[in-house]
Design an enzyme around this catalytic site. Sequence first.
Site, short mmCIF file in Angstrom:
data_model
loop_
_atom_site.label_atom_id
_atom_site.label_comp_id
_atom_site.label_asym_id
_atom_site.label_seq_id
_atom_site.Cartn_x
_atom_site.Cartn_y
_atom_site.Cartn_z
N ASN A 9 0.85 -1.19 0.00
CA ASN A 9 0.00 0.00 0.00
C ASN A 9 0.89 1.24 0.00
O ASN A 9 1.49 1.58 1.02
CB ASN A 9 -0.89 -0.05 1.26
CG ASN A 9 -1.67 1.22 1.48
OD1 ASN A 9 -1.82 2.03 0.57
ND2 ASN A 9 -2.18 1.40 2.70
N LYS A 11 0.06 4.21 -0.20
CA LYS A 11 -0.65 5.32 0.45
C LYS A 11 -0.65 6.57 -0.43
O LYS A 11 -0.50 6.48 -1.65
CB LYS A 11 -0.02 5.62 1.83
CG LYS A 11 0.05 4.35 2.70
CD LYS A 11 0.15 4.63 4.17
CE LYS A 11 0.32 3.33 4.92
NZ LYS A 11 0.00 3.42 6.33
N HIS A 99 -9.59 0.55 5.00
CA HIS A 99 -8.35 0.87 5.72
C HIS A 99 -8.67 1.80 6.89
O HIS A 99 -9.50 2.69 6.76
CB HIS A 99 -7.36 1.54 4.76
CG HIS A 99 -5.96 1.57 5.30
ND1 HIS A 99 -5.60 2.38 6.35
CD2 HIS A 99 -4.86 0.86 4.97
CE1 HIS A 99 -4.32 2.17 6.63
NE2 HIS A 99 -3.85 1.25 5.80
N GLU A 148 -5.30 -5.50 10.63
CA GLU A 148 -4.31 -4.47 10.91
C GLU A 148 -4.69 -3.71 12.19
O GLU A 148 -5.52 -2.81 12.15
CB GLU A 148 -4.27 -3.44 9.77
CG GLU A 148 -3.84 -3.98 8.44
CD GLU A 148 -3.30 -2.89 7.52
OE1 GLU A 148 -2.43 -3.22 6.71
OE2 GLU A 148 -3.71 -1.72 7.64
N GLY A 154 2.09 2.09 10.93
CA GLY A 154 3.01 3.22 10.82
C GLY A 154 3.75 3.55 12.10
O GLY A 154 4.34 4.62 12.22
N SER A 185 3.40 -2.29 10.37
CA SER A 185 4.84 -2.28 10.65
C SER A 185 5.55 -3.55 10.19
O SER A 185 6.45 -4.04 10.87
CB SER A 185 5.10 -2.00 12.13
OG SER A 185 4.60 -0.72 12.48
N GLY A 206 2.74 -1.19 4.34
CA GLY A 206 2.54 0.23 4.06
C GLY A 206 3.86 0.93 3.89
O GLY A 206 4.55 0.79 2.87
N GLY A 207 4.27 1.67 4.91
CA GLY A 207 5.47 2.51 4.87
C GLY A 207 6.71 1.87 4.25
O GLY A 207 7.38 2.49 3.41
P1 PGA Z 1 2.56 0.25 7.82
O1 PGA Z 1 1.10 0.42 7.22
O2 PGA Z 1 3.18 -0.94 7.14
O3 PGA Z 1 3.24 1.53 7.47
O4 PGA Z 1 2.42 0.04 9.27
C1 PGA Z 1 0.28 -0.66 6.97
C2 PGA Z 1 -0.93 -0.15 6.26
O5 PGA Z 1 -1.25 1.02 6.38
O6 PGA Z 1 -1.62 -0.89 5.55
#
Ligand code: PGA
Length: 222
Positions: A9, A11, A99, A148, A154, A185, A206-207
């Site tokens: 993702n 974002k 999400h 999640e 994040g 994460s 995500g990140g």
């Molecule tokens: P993250 O985000 O990996 O940055 O924690 C996960 C997500 O938003 O789906």
Amino acid sequence: MDKVLIVANLKSYQNEIEAKNWLESFKKIKELNLDSSKKEVIICPSFTLLFSFFSYFSSNNINVQLGAQDVSPFDEGAYTGEVNAKQIKDFAKYVLVGHSERRINFSETEDMLAKKVAMVLKYGLNPIFLVQGQDNFIPEQVKIIAYEPVSAIGTGNPDTPENADAVAGIIKVKTNNAQLLYGGSVKSGNVKSFTAKTNIDGVLVGGASLDAEELLKIIQNA
Ligand code: PGA
């Protein structure tokens, strides 16, 4: 399940130039010679970048799928500013729905999420439905679910693989064996601890996916 799903993702990051640079690095995925029956990769960029990603992957013979990060709850029509499932279908096979960043920042309700899932299915796309815990509402026909916990998104504080596995197991039973992903994460260093668990069929990243090299390591280690 034998097949591991890795969903990235991206974002609300990347403009066209940043996406081009990311794609140039990500191109090395070809060197991994992935067996698509064992690992499937789904990249979810912003709507404005779906066409660029789609063109890049097809012209470079890169065998990964595309997903959208959201969808309109409405069909095509007089809904200024919305991007609907019929439009997404030109580029993507998957759509993220629910999400927590959308639930929190855009007040998305269960009713709205159910409408989004219905639109995604109407156009033959696959919803990836995100839940924040085992008690969340899940629309009936959903076959891929990402668990999640908000505290893990994040923050660099992932859930424990044991707890994620337990929650995934409960949701699996409730949903008649949907595919269960863990998100929050995830990095190259911890991905295997999640995908090694019985009830976890993949990850939503995500990140960490904004760094193409790191995403490649995650894919490799998953
Ligand atoms: P993250 O985000 O990996 O940055 O924690 C996960 C997500 O938003 O789906």
